[in-house]
Design an enzyme around this catalytic site. Structure first.
Site: not given
Length: 1001
Positions: A259, A262, A326-327, A360, A419
């Site tokens: 990661q 990235h 995220e992971h 992934d 209503h």
């Protein structure tokens, strides 16, 4: 990389340890993105071409994928093609197998609710390109969209650096059954997908990751009117690994670097109870990073890396929940044991063999996942991302009859009359009528407006609505330059907040007050007019509907004298129907008396009755209204809050001939303000309002009523009502012991009705004592009505009737405290253990104040509306001041109390609290706190709380606390203070003795 020992960190330090790299958009980037989007949105294709040529280096092009995919098949190896195809198959298998099913639930017999799923018509997919085109992202987005049944998928990706479409992306598109892709990138691509440009159609939803320009553009288009929805907020990638001693440091390091490579702003974390493992992983990360092709990017990312040493794996799971990665990789021997404790994560890789890389590319679930903590509330992309859930209701006649009434009641509770009428209309349809029912079915078969106009005086109907000031307010608003009403432009020569605005005429029907009273009574503002007390409503009804000498008004005697007074004042005939021998309302006898009166316009029923207190069954009132369709039944509910009888307000707003009288004089203590209300259907209300004077309500009364109806005051009002009811029931027994009393009636009001032997002698005695009571010989020969007063007033009345006074007067204190920052109401009763109801808006502080009252053994009601959106400081301090003031008032002159008090241990904590209720304020606080907050409660305010209590209570308060846990230390302070108060305020031997050798405090 930084390493933290989790158990050594306080709350603030833990937040710092889990802080993500600064991700705020550069303001200049934000401005540039919005300019691009706005340009494409307004000028379409022409703008898109210009922006793409400037930023991508070429104009947007729709590229057929088949020829380029064929090129990819020629240039890629067989293993590479097979891997891509395997990934596509796995993704399709997973998402096709996880599609939601329609389901049906019968919530009530005959009421069926279905949830059906429908695909979004058109979606736009953005696939990052450039130097590293993410073909896998196309698979992860397009295949779930196809599985969901999306009819049209529009794909955009930046052109390659040399121009054109990347062959691997073309191959992935072909596997996803996508014929063509638009080569356009950045914010301009997002704008085109959101709003359409040339042949690029507008999509309902845009999915896919991208750089900061793309992320900003997605957020911006989603915020615009008519803009597209987006899959989720996007940010740099992140991975957290939880590992135990069984984990392989080499594998863990490889995962972290997968990661880190990235993006320089990507973040990786390791949480482990093993310091040895953390050290080994750190060495491996350094060694492996040096050999990576993207080593520079990885090294930049590792500057944000965090290693967290936890007490155990359970603590590590809680770190993950706080961070919401995220992971999340669970590199532990027993991942299933840990999985149950994970609440926040985009995707979880369970076990030492589960690689985030598998997820992934080809595990099957999508790798488009929430980042930057969004996993606390967002899910990753799936087939659900491209679906909408639609609810379908099916209602049988049986179910319609069952739910129409409750549905209408709920609608009116929210002030939504249309209503409610929609629900009402189903009743006739359910009964088999083919024609639409009238909005308010009436026994006479006429609509509401017809009934109201038939009852009204012709002269009233001929009057135009007289509400000039209200029309001006509606047209120009409250900030208009007011030169229309001949007012003095200068403020009055008086001081105080209530003097503000007195040089201006008040609103004839103040909108804020109408709204507040409508909410109080569960009706819409159109169903109510505000009057000068209920008496004014009685007057305007008789003036609006009764012609002198022609029309009649009925009353049920003995009852409130104002009905007859205003009827005679108008010249209307008065018909008296008697209550029975027990003063109960007999509906049949009443109807026998008035049924044959042809011009009976108004029938007043007081429930509970004044002066006798008798209750009236609501069913009898409705039966009378049905039996007299040409008469307006006026139900006076002035004392209803003191009974258990439900209001008929809901019935009044839907019936053509029922109106309700309300007042704030009794339950809300506003007799001097003279605020009441008339409730009914809008047509009836509109006609009655024509008889109002142009400015019926003084500004001071309006402000007093608004303050009394503030939400912070409601708990105190409810407590007062409960106290009055309890005192009423107690006093009924006390007065029954009086030698001069023959009978006592305790009904549903805030009063008692007595029958005495010699009312003249009693009246003389009461006058001599300065006690005013209401004698009612018309109700009974010795009838006298006694209102429930304060404790001292009640004792004085009992003594006048020959009943010994209470030796132990109640110790109660009430405070209302309004500042610019807070509105607070407090009630303390030192001689009752309940109720205890605290609402400061700060849950932990509520608990602490409750601990004081619980351990001190007294009742506490405290409600606060404060500026918590700014800070908790004002609410905490002002509540302490108001609470202390209420305690001081409850203690009065402090005779008979213990005066002093106490210390308290709690787990590892020891708190000493010493109190002297001397009247001399002094505060000492010894203790410190590591955490800045416990929940929303700032710990630094604990010292201020006890100082404010000392000042407002008039007490010396010494607090000393020590321990390890801030929560325990804070709680121990408040509990010990409560225990000290129990001893200090407790009554001792001689209740008249002053607890001081000086004879005075």
């Amino acid at each position: 990389m930084k390493t933290y020992n989790w158990t050594d960190l306080n709350a603030a330090a833990r937040r710092i340890a889990l802080a993500r790299p600064e991700q705020r958009s550069d303001p200049a980037l934000q401005v540039a993105v919005r300019a691009i989007v706005d340009d494409v949105r307004s000028r379409g294709w022409e703008a898109l071409v210009q922006q793409a040529t400037r930023l991508d280096g070429e104009a947007p092009t729709r590229v057929a994928v088949a020829p380029i995919a064929a090129e990819a098949r020629r240039t890629l190896s067989a293993d590479q093609i097979e891997a891509i195809e395997l990934a596509a198959r796995n993704i399709e298998t997973f998402h096709a197998g996880s599609l939601p099913q329609d389901h049906v639930v019968e919530t009530l017999p005959g009421l069926t609710v279905r949830k059906i799923w429908r695909a979004i018509d058109r979606v736009g997919l953005y696939i990052p390109g450039g130097k590293t085109p993410l073909f896998s992202t196309l698979l992860m987005l397009a295949i779930p969209a196809r599985a969901a049944g999306v009819a049209e998928i529009v794909v955009a990706t930046p052109p390659r650096p040399g121009g054109g479409l990347d062959p691997v992306i073309a191959l992935a598109a072909e596997l996803c059954e996508i014929d063509a892709i638009w080569t356009v990138g950045g914010a301009q691509a997002i704008a085109a997908l959101a709003f359409g440009a040339g042949d690029i159609p507008a999509a309902a939803k845009i999915c896919g990751p991208g750089n900061a320009w793309v992320a900003e553009a997605k957020n911006y288009v989603a915020s615009l009117p008519g803009g597209a929805a987006i899959d989720m907020p996007a940010g740099p990638s992140e991975l957290m690994v939880i590992a135990d001693d069984s984990a392989d440091p080499t594998t863990v390091a490889a995962d972290l670097l997968s990661q880190a490579e990235h993006d320089p702003t990507a973040q990786v974390l390791l949480a482990t109870p093993s310091k040895a493992l953390a050290d080994a992983v750190e060495r491996e990360v350094s060694a492996q990073a040096a050999t990576l092709p993207r080593a520079e990017i990885a090294e930049a990312s590792l500057a944000h890396a965090r290693f967290v040493i936890t007490a155990d794996l359970k603590d590590a799971a809680e770190v993950a929940n706080l961070y919401a990665p995220e992971h999340l990789s669970l590199a532990v021997a027993q991942p299933e044991d840990l999985l149950g404790g994970i609440r926040n994560a985009g995707a979880i890789f369970a076990g030492r063999l589960a690689s985030e890389t598998f997820g992934d590319y080809l595990a099957g679930s999508s790798h488009v996942l929430p980042t930057d903590g969004a996993a606390r509330a967002w899910s990753g992309v799936s087939a659900y991302t491209f679906l909408k859930a639609i609810s379908v209701q099916t209602v049988t006649a049986e179910a319609a009859v069952r739910i129409a009434g409750p549905a209408a009641a709920l609608a009116r509770l929210e002030g939504l009359e249309a209503h409610a009428r929609s629900a009402d209309a189903r009743l006739a349809v359910a009964a088999g009528s083919n024609a639409a029912p009238p909005p308010f079915p009436s026994p006479s078969g006429r609509g509401v407006k017809e009934v109201a106009e038939a009852l009204a005086r012709p002269e009233i109907l001929a009057l135009p609505p007289f509400d000039i000031a209200a029309q001006a307010n509606e047209a120009f608003g409250p900030d208009a330059i007011k030169l229309d009403a001949n007012e003095n432009p200068f403020a009055p020569l008086s001081e105080g907040a209530l003097a503000a605005g007195l040089n201006r005429y008040p609103e004839p029907q103040p909108a804020r007050l109408k709204k507040a009273m409508a909410a109080l009574y569960g009706v819409a503002p159109d169903n109510l007019i505000v009057t000068r007390g209920a008496d004014d409503a009685i007057d305007i009804l008789i003036r609006a509907f009764c012609r002198p000498a022609l029309d009649a008004v009925s009353i049920c005697t003995p009852t409130f004298s104002a009905y007859g007074h205003f009827a005679k004042l108008q010249g209307a005939r008065l018909i008296e129907a008697k209550l029975d021998a027990n003063f109960d309302f007999d509906a049949d006898a009443f109807l026998d008396t008035v049924r044959h009166e042809p011009s009976l316009k108004l029938a007043f029923i007081c429930a509970p009755n004044n002066p006798t207190g008798n209750l009236v069954d609501p069913a009898d009132v409705l039966r009378v209204a049905d039996a007299l369709p040409n008469t307006l039944i006026v139900l006076d509910e002035a004392y209803l809050e003191f009974s258990e009888t439900p209001s008929l307000a809901e019935e009044a707003i839907r019936r053509p001939n029922l109106a309700i009288l309300k007042t704030l004089s009794k339950a809300f203590g506003l007799a001097g303000a003279r605020i009441g209300a008339l409730l009914g259907n809008p047509d009836l209300i509109a006609i009655a309002a024509r008889a109002l004077p142009p400015y019926p309500l003084p500004s001071l009364s309006i402000e007093a009523a608004l303050a009394a109806l503030s939400p912070s005051r409601r708990p105190i009002h409810l407590e007062r009502i409960a106290r009055i009811k309890a005192d009423r029931d107690r006093l009924a027994g006390e007065f029954a012991r009086a030698p001069i009393v023959n009978a006592v009636r305790s009904g549903g009001g805030n009063f008692l009705f007595l029958e005495v032997d010699d009312p003249a002698a009693l009246a003389k005695k009461l006058n001599g004592l300065g006690i005013r009571a209401r004698f009612r010989p018309n109700a009974a020969p010795g009838g006298v009505r006694i209102t429930i007063g304060t404790d001292a007033e009640n004792d004085a009345a009992l003594a006048a009737f020959g009943v010994p006074a209470n030796d132990s007067p109640a110790r109660r204190g009430e405070v209302v405290r309004d500042t610019k920052e807070t509105k607070i109401a407090v009630a303390v009763d030192l001689d009752r253990p309940a109720p205890r109801k605290i609402d400061t808006g700060i849950p932990f502080y509520d608990h602490m104040l409750d601990q004081i009252a619980a351990h001190a053994g007294f009742s506490l009601i405290l409600s606060c509306e404060g500026d918590l959106e700014i800070d908790a400081h004002h609410s905490v301090e002002d509540c302490a001041i108001a609470f202390g003031t209420a305690l001081s008032r409850a203690l009065a002159d402090r005779r008979g109390i213990g005066r002093f008090g106490f210390s308290l241990p709690m787990d590892e904590t020891e708190a000493h609290v010493l109190i002297d209720l001397s009247g001399r304020p002094y505060s000492v606080f010894e203790g410190t706190f590591e955490a800045s907050h416990i929940g929303d409660y700032p710990t630094e305010m604990t010292r201020h709380v006890f100082r404010s209590l000392a000042d407002s209570l008039g007490a010396a308060i010494h607090v000393r606390v020590q321990g390890e846990n801030d929560h325990h230390k804070t709680e121990a302070c408040f509990k010990a203070f409560g225990r000290a108060l129990r001893q200090a305020v407790g009554r001792e031997g001689d209740r008249d003795a002053m607890p001081s050798t000086k004879g005075v405090l």
